[in-house]
Design a protein around this motif. Structure first.
Motif, short mmCIF file in Angstrom:
data_model
loop_
_atom_site.label_atom_id
_atom_site.label_comp_id
_atom_site.label_asym_id
_atom_site.label_seq_id
_atom_site.Cartn_x
_atom_site.Cartn_y
_atom_site.Cartn_z
N GLU A 1 0.81 -1.22 0.00
CA GLU A 1 0.00 0.00 0.00
C GLU A 1 0.85 1.27 0.00
N ALA A 2 2.00 1.24 0.66
CA ALA A 2 2.85 2.42 0.72
C ALA A 2 3.49 2.68 -0.64
N GLY A 3 3.96 3.89 -0.82
CA GLY A 3 4.52 4.27 -2.10
C GLY A 3 5.97 3.88 -2.28
N ASN A 4 6.50 3.02 -1.41
CA ASN A 4 7.92 2.71 -1.46
C ASN A 4 8.19 1.27 -1.89
N THR A 5 7.25 0.66 -2.63
CA THR A 5 7.45 -0.72 -3.06
C THR A 5 8.75 -0.88 -3.84
N ALA A 6 9.03 0.07 -4.73
CA ALA A 6 10.24 -0.02 -5.55
C ALA A 6 11.50 0.04 -4.70
N GLU A 7 11.41 0.68 -3.51
CA GLU A 7 12.56 0.73 -2.63
C GLU A 7 12.73 -0.58 -1.86
N LEU A 8 11.61 -1.21 -1.49
CA LEU A 8 11.68 -2.44 -0.70
C LEU A 8 11.96 -3.66 -1.57
N TRP A 9 11.39 -3.69 -2.77
CA TRP A 9 11.52 -4.84 -3.66
C TRP A 9 12.33 -4.42 -4.88
N SER A 10 13.17 -5.31 -5.36
CA SER A 10 14.00 -4.99 -6.51
C SER A 10 14.23 -6.24 -7.34
N PRO A 11 14.47 -6.07 -8.66
CA PRO A 11 14.85 -7.23 -9.48
C PRO A 11 16.23 -7.70 -9.04
N GLY A 12 16.29 -8.90 -8.50
CA GLY A 12 17.54 -9.36 -7.92
C GLY A 12 18.21 -10.45 -8.75
N HIS A 13 19.52 -10.38 -8.86
CA HIS A 13 20.34 -11.41 -9.51
C HIS A 13 19.85 -11.72 -10.93
N VAL A 14 19.48 -10.68 -11.68
CA VAL A 14 19.05 -10.88 -13.06
C VAL A 14 20.28 -11.05 -13.94
N ASP A 15 20.35 -12.18 -14.66
CA ASP A 15 21.51 -12.43 -15.50
C ASP A 15 21.09 -12.47 -16.97
N ASP A 16 22.04 -12.76 -17.83
CA ASP A 16 21.76 -12.83 -19.26
C ASP A 16 20.68 -13.88 -19.53
N GLY A 17 19.75 -13.51 -20.38
CA GLY A 17 18.66 -14.41 -20.69
C GLY A 17 17.44 -14.23 -19.82
N ALA A 18 17.46 -13.25 -18.92
CA ALA A 18 16.31 -12.99 -18.05
C ALA A 18 16.03 -11.49 -17.99
N ARG A 19 14.76 -11.16 -17.83
CA ARG A 19 14.35 -9.77 -17.63
C ARG A 19 13.22 -9.75 -16.61
N VAL A 20 13.36 -8.91 -15.59
CA VAL A 20 12.33 -8.75 -14.57
C VAL A 20 12.10 -7.27 -14.35
N ASN A 21 10.86 -6.82 -14.54
CA ASN A 21 10.46 -5.44 -14.27
C ASN A 21 9.40 -5.45 -13.18
N LEU A 22 9.53 -4.54 -12.21
CA LEU A 22 8.60 -4.45 -11.08
C LEU A 22 8.02 -3.05 -11.01
N TRP A 23 6.75 -2.97 -10.64
CA TRP A 23 6.14 -1.67 -10.37
C TRP A 23 4.92 -1.87 -9.47
N GLN A 24 4.46 -0.80 -8.90
CA GLN A 24 3.30 -0.83 -8.01
C GLN A 24 2.06 -0.50 -8.83
N THR A 25 0.99 -1.26 -8.61
CA THR A 25 -0.25 -1.05 -9.35
C THR A 25 -1.42 -0.87 -8.40
N ASP A 26 -2.40 -0.11 -8.82
CA ASP A 26 -3.61 0.09 -8.02
C ASP A 26 -4.57 -1.09 -8.14
N TYR A 27 -4.30 -2.02 -9.04
CA TYR A 27 -5.25 -3.09 -9.32
C TYR A 27 -4.90 -4.37 -8.58
N GLY A 28 -4.68 -4.24 -7.29
CA GLY A 28 -4.42 -5.40 -6.47
C GLY A 28 -5.69 -6.09 -6.03
N HIS A 29 -5.54 -7.14 -5.26
CA HIS A 29 -6.72 -7.83 -4.74
C HIS A 29 -7.32 -7.06 -3.58
#
Length: 443
Positions: free
Chosen positions: A284-312
């Motif tokens: 709910e807080a606006g700091n999701t991008a600070e708490l969660w991050s794409p971790g250990h992404v190597d060649d052949g992988a792509r992970v993008n994260l963002w906060q959305t209002d359309y949660g459960h």
């Protein structure tokens, strides 16, 4: 916002599908073992537990952070009334659900009557529930209390509840649905006319059983012998309505308006979880991008994260990913200092997918001499459902990763004494998107 989703299409299916008679057992649904032994007269087995989702609402005001009233629509063809928000009325310490002949916004779908319904903003699961209620006496009507979720919420269909038919308020109807299969639990003959005074009706819902209570005394139990128990948290819904059509009237009775408004009254609704449960991450807080991050992404992988209002339940974390064979990428969160999770029995979260079949790893990072030497444990699940799925992971289901451990990581089992982080890792899939919401720790 997600809280404006399609919950308004709730039809309380568990209380509509032939409530007047016994259910027919569905082959393959009965669990082995003995029928439940109902300890009639026993007091509630669960103590009142506090926590993030607990409340004791005396309904002196309608708390719009907790409840919302239905307005301007009709649940289904079985209902002969449309909902009006102003038919959920507070008068002299009682919340009234009023049924009358007023018109609805946009005409009530052509129905001749209007009535009241309200539901919780949040979803609630295992725990103890009580409502202090006085239903109306009026043939052809129903007053219902239920926990419900299903296709209208983009989840599996699970419900549990209780209802009064206005033609005989000396009976209490108990029933539940599990994954779309309805089970009539019992019809309880009461030693009083419920429409004449307020009484307390209770429900306890755990993984092992459902227990119903009247004025603090148990009247019925279900343990899964008569069909699997519901597992998915749902909204608390209360409504009062007249039925229409031969099928509904065959068990509800025929409604004839008496010439003056009818009301069902509620004075208190209370809930506490079955065991202490904390929301670790609600996004709910606006700091999701600070708490969660794409971790250990190597060649052949792509992970993008963002906060959305359309949660459960409000906001959520969205993950877009592409992962080729032998590549790795994850959404990870590292705690500023180790957390003591001893006593935690389940890690729960909501997951929204599109039934791609993609596998995921939930990784738990526990104990280690330094942040880069933490022992890794995993639990694997799949995107096997279209919509929101409630995932409840026993801590005993986490297994030590055998494919990789950091150099210097201990091998002393899952102690939960120094949890340093967790991660959601897609193990395959190209250009997919999923959502995560409300990560909970259940003790």
């Amino acid at each position: 916002m997600a809280l404006e989703t399609n919950w308004k299409r709730v039809a309380l299916g568990l209380l509509l599908a032939g409530c007047g008679g016994p259910s027919t057992p569905v082959p393959g649904t009965q669990n082995p073992g003995e029928a439940p032994k109902v300890d009639v007269g026993a007091p509630p087995s669960l103590a009142w537990v506090g926590g993030d989702t607990a409340f004791d609402d005396r309904l002196t005001t309608l708390d719009l952070s907790r409840w919302r009233a239905s307005d301007g629509w009709v649940s289904s063809e079985d209902f002969n009334a449309g909902w009006r928000a102003d038919h959920v009325r507070l008068t002299e310490g009682t919340l009234h659900l009023t049924l009358d002949t007023e018109s609805c916004p946009e005409g009530c779908g052509g129905r001749p009557y209007a009535s009241g319904e309200f539901a919780s903003q949040r979803y609630h699961g295992y725990g103890r529930y009580e409502v202090r209620l006085k239903p109306a006496r009026a043939p052809g009507t129903m007053t219902a209390f239920a926990l419900t979720t299903g296709p209208f919420e983009n989840t599996r269909w699970d419900e549990v509840g209780m209802a009064f038919l206005g033609k005989n308020p000396q009976q209490l109807r108990l029933t539940y649905i599990s994954e779309g299969k309805r089970h009539d639990a019992a019809t309880i003959d009461l030693p009083f006319d419920a429409s004449e005074s307020f009484h307390i009706y209770g429900l306890e819902w755990t993984r092992a059983a459902l227990h119903w209570y009247v004025d603090g005394r148990r009247v019925h139990s279900e343990t899964g012998f008569n069909g699997p128990l519901p597992v998915t948290p749902g909204r608390i819904v209360m409504n009062f309505w007249p039925g229409v059509g031969p099928a509904t009237e065959s068990w509800l009775g025929v409604f004839e308006y008496p010439g003056a408004p009818l009301t069902s009254g509620i004075q208190n609704i209370r809930h506490g979880p079955a065991t202490p449960t904390d929301i670790l991450e609600g996004f709910e807080a606006g700091n999701t991008a600070e708490l969660w991050s794409p971790g250990h992404v190597d060649d052949g992988a792509r992970v993008n994260l963002w906060q959305t209002d359309y949660g459960h339940q409000g906001r959520a974390m969205a993950m877009e990913y592409s992962v080729k064979a032998n590549a790795h990428g994850a959404a990870e969160r590292t705690f500023p200092s180790p957390m003591d999770w001893r006593g935690v029995r389940y890690l729960n979260f909501w997951f929204r997918g599109t039934a791609t079949g993609d596998p995921f790893r939930l990784e738990l990072r526990d104990n280690g001499p330094s942040p880069d030497k933490i022992e890794r444990f995993e639990y694997r699940f799949q995107d096997d459902f279209v919509g929101w799925k409630w995932v409840s992971v026993p801590m005993t289901a986490f297994k030590r990763r055998t494919d990789w451990q950091p150099a210097g990581a201990p091998n002393d089992g899952l102690t939960l004494s120094a949890v340093r982080g967790l991660a959601f890792e897609p193990l395959g899939g190209d250009g997919r998107s999923v959502l995560f919401d409300d990560i909970q720790l259940e003790r």
